[in-house]
Every structure is written in structure tokens, then in C-alpha cells.
Design a protein around this motif. Structure first.
Motif, PDB file in Angstrom:
ATOM      1  N   UNK A   1       0.899  -1.174   0.103  1.00  0.00           N
ATOM      2  CA  UNK A   1       0.022   0.129   0.085  1.00  0.00           C
ATOM      3  C   UNK A   1       0.773   1.387   0.012  1.00  0.00           C
ATOM      4  N   UNK A   2       2.068   0.971   0.424  1.00  0.00           N
ATOM      5  CA  UNK A   2       3.121   2.197   0.426  1.00  0.00           C
ATOM      6  C   UNK A   2       3.772   2.421  -0.744  1.00  0.00           C
ATOM      7  N   UNK A   3       3.452   1.830  -1.751  1.00  0.00           N
ATOM      8  CA  UNK A   3       4.071   1.987  -2.860  1.00  0.00           C
ATOM      9  C   UNK A   3       3.880   2.964  -3.929  1.00  0.00           C
ATOM     10  N   UNK A   4       4.682   3.962  -4.196  1.00  0.00           N
ATOM     11  CA  UNK A   4       4.450   5.473  -4.705  1.00  0.00           C
ATOM     12  C   UNK A   4       3.726   5.092  -5.894  1.00  0.00           C
TER      13      UNK A   4
END
Length: 601
Positions: A251-254
Motif C-alpha cells: 500500500x505504501x508503493x508510490x
């Protein structure tokens, strides 16, 4: 007249020799290259890559991903002289020139591309001694072609006319050049998916809400995975579409912020690949590919729009040229057998950088892209390299340098305005709102909270700081009662603490005696057995004592009403007397006195 005719013939011959040079390279390139899908950069493509290389070196040594046009032109001149092994120019080289050349070559290798100088260099070992000429183009002629100092003919029509045209055009030459570059970039992706320059020119054209920030995130993802831009995008989209719970990106993938735009881009390229694999005829397949790109560019635009007109003209020219190339390759295959063989690949060669479906169409597209590499260079280098590019996506220009430059991130070094800093300090001094808490009936037993910071800072010096936050009220005692209370407590075994007599004058009297009782309402505890006198008439004793106190306080007048008694009355013991309860006092229930005294502590 004869001189002009001979000059035109010489230029036409140069154009044919350049085409022979590229066709020979394309036929024999699998001998020296790892992939058959390697594409060629023309003069404009070489200069755009060089601009990125210079900017990258400037970022490493100066901290800014910027470059001036003069530095690019100077590096361009030295690059051509060095790669063509010509005498070095008189002008001095740029600082860190060797690093610039290294970055330039690294970009070409990473994107699976070569430039025209590399094609000339590899021609000597690729040519067939019996069939091909020894040197179709000399290094000096290629230098003049790349720098634009020689005019020639015999090549396909350029998107930028070398001479002013008398025909009125509804779209500018710069717009048509940009639109044609986008068409060729999409076709280039079908041939060479490692071409990062093609991805940069097509990622947000048409508009997909993929601006500089999205391109920067894709670039960082590709660098961390050590792969190309297109593979980084497709890997992310495939993981979103097909990956399970354990394979989906975090979910933290840019890139998750740009899922919609990246999915649209990959889906559009997938549609082009489906057309490429399903339509066997190269002429029909090429026409459908160009039509699909045109439909995406002109969607939502009126017929009078400049981009619409440029897309229509480019579509017509590319369709005609694809049909001509297909006919040329077809005649060459049916004739002497020279050129690219149309035979089906062997079973082991299907996955060797060549797909079975659309193989003939790929050959036509590669020939078309090779001819685009031989397009005369842009006359105005500022139009090619500057950030003022035609608006193709509705948001910002398509300058490659702007795309590859990461958005500026605030470092926090710049101070805030003085007004904001003063306001932030004032906000710290303001008392914070307290939460409303329901307190019980025994709230007096809670410890009071400390004063806020602004109450403490109101005192400028330590001499003005009060010694007590909540000082106790002063108790004034008449002299007679004071003396009697202080002297009557000497015989008691347990004396009060010194704080019970705060108004005592410094004298020889013993400190710590209790104040005498000023109210008859509070009952007194039983006196010791040695009091010497028992109470027989409690009412008379209490009445006489009250009269004495009132007479002393009011000057002996008993008719005057007594002052309001203080609530902080203290119960004292008088020697020789025992004060009983008041007659009208309500009798306490059992245990009430202990409970009351407990909560008074």
C-alpha cells in the motif's frame, strides 16, 4: 544550371547511400547485437539523449538537473568529432566531458538503441565483401548530415521542411514534428519495449493524469529494479490485476497513486499489440495501428484544432509510407532473395527477440523507424530542446528534460515568514482548552493542576513571584481572646503547630498554641480528667463566654448585633471549662462524625 543539377544529384546519391548503410546494418545486426529489436536514434534523438546525459552529470556535481543550450551544443560538437575520429575542434571541452560521454553511452545501452555513428562504425564488420560497397558514407559526410550543414534529397519527406513553404498550413511545423514523434514513439514501443525515450514521450500523451511526479515515481521504480521504464510500469499493473494477496504491491508503493493512469497506458499498448498479432497483412495492420493512435490523440478535440489537423496529416503520410515499404520488401523477397528473409523462424528462435505473430509487420515498422532516423535534423535546436513544447496532453509540454527532472522537494531550510513564526510562538503561550471531566462530590480531594505557562511568564522578575499560589486568609483575633487562648493551652499535653497562630507577635510566649473558639455551634471534644471543673450548667457557661467576647469586640455593647462569623472557625479548649453541645444542635447519627472528619482531612 548545370552546377545546381550536379549538386542535386550528389545530395540524392548521399541519401541513397545512407539508406544502404542502415539497411545493411539491419540485415546483419543479429551478428553483433544481443537483440534483433534494436532501434536507431537519428540526429534529433541523439541530441535529446545528450541533453539528458549532460543534465545528469550536472546533477551529480552541481546538484541541479539543468543544462544550458550552449553547453549541449558544445558537447554535441565534441561528441561527433570524437566518435567519428575527426580532428578535435579548437574550442575547449566541457568540464566532466568524459563522464558525459559515459552517461550518453550508458543510456543507449540501457534502452537497447544505437545512434547513426555506431551504425557507421559497425558497418565495416557487417558488410558482405562481394555485395556491399566498402564505405557508402564517409565520416565527414555523416558529420555534415548530423549537424545540418549539408542539404540533401532522396530521403523521405521530413516533418520539418528545410526551406520555407509557400503552401499555407493550418498547423505549425513544431506541432507536426511533436505529433509525428509521438506516433513513431508508440510504434517504437511495439518493436523495442526497452526504449525509455519512447516511454517518456508517450506516457501522458494523450492525457492520463501522469505528470512529472508520476514519471519520477516510475523512474525510481525502474532504477530500484534495474529494469526499463516500460517493464516497471507493466510489472506494477500486472501485479495489481493478477497478483494475489501476497503478490500485490504494498500500500505504501508510490505507484499506487497513479494506478488509473498507468493501467490506461498499459491497456492502450496491449490493444496495439493485439492488432499487431491478429492482422497478418502488414499494410492493413500498420494502417490500423496508426488509426488507433490517431483516435487516442484527437479524442475530445474539434476538427479545427491544431493537434487534430497535425494528427490527420501524420496519419495519412504514415499509412502511405507503410504501404510503400511493404511493397518494396515483398518485391525484394520474391526477386533476387536479398533483404530480410520472410521465412518463418525455427522453433528455438521463436522466443529469441522475435514473435511469430506480426513478424512481417514488425519488419515493416523497423524499416519505417530506420527511415525516421534518417530524417534531416531540426533546424532550430531551441525548439527541440527547450521546455516550451506544444501542448499535446492538456497539462504540460512534452520536453524530455522536464519529464526526467524530478519535482523539487522542500528541504525545510527556508525559514517561515516572520508573521507565521510570531503567531506560532503566541499559540504556544495560549492556554490549551481543558477537557470537561465530570467530577464527583468529593472534588475537593483532587490535586489542583499547575498553572499554564502564560500565567507564570506574566511575572518579569523573580522578586515579584508570589511565595504562595493560594494564600490563606488572615484571621484577626481580639486581644482578650488571643491572650486567653494562647495562655490556656500551656497546660495541654498536645500543642497545636506554630502555623495555627500566624498573627502572633514575636515575644517570649510559647508558639504553637491554638486559637480560642469563637463560635459556640461547634461541639468540643471531652476534656481530660484533670480539667478541675465539671460542667453543670453548660448553657450558662457558654452564654457568659459569648457575652464576654462580644463585649470585647463591640466595645461592651451587648445590644449591637454581632458581626458575621467566619467560616474558618477553630475549636479550642478552655482550661477549667467544658463546652457542651448547643441545645438546638441536631443530634448526629452513629458513624457520621467519623465520616465527616475523614473527608475533612
Amino acid at each position: 544550371m548545370e552546377a545546381a543539377a550536379s549538386s542535386e544529384g550528389a545530395m540524392e546519391a548521399l541519401g541513397h547511400r545512407l539508406q544502404l548503410l542502415v539497411r545493411t546494418f539491419r540485415r546483419e545486426c543479429p551478428r553483433v547485437l544481443e537483440s534483433e529489436r534494436t532501434t536507431v536514434h537519428g540526429a534529433d534523438g541523439m541530441m535529446m539523449v545528450l541533453q539528458l546525459a549532460v543534465a545528469e552529470v550536472n546533477k551529480q556535481h552541481r546538484g541541479e538537473f539543468k543544462v544550458s543550450l550552449s553547453d549541449v551544443l558544445m558537447a554535441w560538437k565534441h561528441l561527433l568529432f570524437g566518435k567519428l575520429h575527426l580532428p578535435a575542434p579548437d574550442s575547449a571541452r566541457l568540464e566532466n566531458y568524459d563522464l558525459i560521454v559515459e552517461a550518453y553511452e550508458s543510456f543507449l545501452k540501457r534502452s537497447n538503441t544505437v545512434d547513426l555513428v555506431d551504425v557507421l562504425r559497425m558497418y565495416k564488420q557487417l558488410r558482405q565483401v562481394d555485395a556491399d560497397p566498402e564505405e557508402p558514407v564517409s565520416p565527414i559526410q555523416l558529420f555534415e548530415f548530423l549537424t545540418g550543414t549539408m542539404e540533401f534529397s532522396g530521403l523521405p519527406d521530413s516533418s520539418v521542411p528545410s526551406t520555407p513553404s509557400s503552401i499555407s498550413r493550418s498547423c505549425s511545423s513544431q506541432m507536426k514534428m511533436a505529433v509525428r514523434r509521438v506516433f513513431c514513439s508508440y510504434l517504437n514501443l511495439l518493436v523495442n519495449t526497452k526504449n525509455d525515450m519512447a516511454v517518456a514521450l508517450t506516457l501522458d500523451v494523450p492525457a492520463r493524469a501522469l505528470g512529472r511526479q508520476a514519471f519520477t515515481d516510475v523512474k525510481h521504480a525502474a532504477q530500484s529494479a534495474n529494469t526499463s521504464l516500460f517493464l516497471a510500469v507493466t510489472s506494477f499493473v500486472r501485479a495489481i490485476q493478477l497478483g494475489g494477496k501476497g503478490y500485490a504491491p504494498a500500500e505504501s508503493d508510490p505507484l499506487r497513486k497513479h494506478v488509473k493512469g498507468l493501467t490506461d497506458f498499459v491497456q492502450f499498448v496491449d490493444n496495439l499489440e493485439e492488432i499487431l498479432g491478429e492482422v497478418p497483412d502488414p499494410s492493413v495492420c500498420g494502417a490500423k495501428l496508426v488509426a488507433a493512435i490517431r483516435a487516442a490523440l484527437v479524442k475530445g478535440r474539434s476538427s479545427g484544432d491544431e493537434l487534430y489537423v497535425a494528427a490527420e496529416e501524420t496519419t495519412k503520410e504514415l499509412k502511405e509510407r507503410i504501404c510503400q515499404i511493404h511493397q518494396i520488401q515483398k518485391r525484394a523477397a520474391n526477386g533476387s532473395g536479398t533483404g530480410i528473409s520472410p521465412a518463418r523462424p525455427k522453433a528455438y528462435a521463436v522466443n529469441h527477440a522475435t514473435a511469430f505473430g506480426g513478424r512481417d509487420t514488425v519488419k515493416v515498422l523497423m524499416a519505417l523507424l530506420d527511415e525516421e532516423a534518417l530524417t534531416p535534423p531540426c533546424a532550430n535546436k531551441a525548439d527541440l530542446l527547450s521546455e516550451e513544447q506544444p501542448d499535446l496532453c492538456g497539462a504540460e509540454g512534452t520536453c524530455v528534460l522536464t519529464l526526467f527532472r524530478s519535482p523539487e522537494v522542500s528541504t525545510g531550510c527556508s525559514p517561515e515568514p516572520l508573521k507565521n513564526r510570531v503567531q506560532s510562538r503566541l499559540d504556544l503561550l495560549k492556554p490549551k482548552p481543558k477537557d470537561k471531566v465530570m467530577r464527583s462530590q468529593f472534588a475537593c480531594t483532587y490535586k489542583e493542576e499547575e498553572l499554564p505557562l502564560n500565567r507564570v511568564l506574566e511575572f518579569p522578575s523573580s522578586s515579584q513571584v508570589p511565595t504562595c499560589v493560594h494564600p490563606a486568609p488572615k484571621v484577626t483575633t481580639p486581644p482578650a481572646v488571643y491572650e486567653e487562648s494562647c495562655s490556656g493551652a500551656e497546660g495541654r499535653s498536645s500543642a497545636k503547630p506554630p502555623s495555627e497562630c500566624p498573627n502572633k507577635e514575636p515575644s517570649g510566649i510559647q508558639q504553637g498554641v491554638a486559637l480560642k473558639q469563637r463560635s459556640g455551634n461547634a461541639p468540643t471534644r471531652g476534656a481530660g480528667p484533670g480539667d478541675g471543673q465539671k460542667t453543670g450548667d453548660n448553657t450558662q457557661s457558654k452564654g457568659s463566654k459569648r457575652k464576654q467576647v462580644d463585649s470585647d469586640r463591640h466595645g461592651g455593647s451587648e445590644n449591637q448585633p454581632p458581626e458575621k462569623k467566619r467560616t474558618t472557625s477553630v475549636s479550642v479548649k478552655v482550661p477549667g471549662k467544658k463546652v457542651a453541645k448547643a441545645a438546638g444542635k441536631k443530634k448526629l447519627i452513629s458513624g457520621q462524625g467519623k465520616l465527616t472528619s475523614f473527608f475533612r482531612v
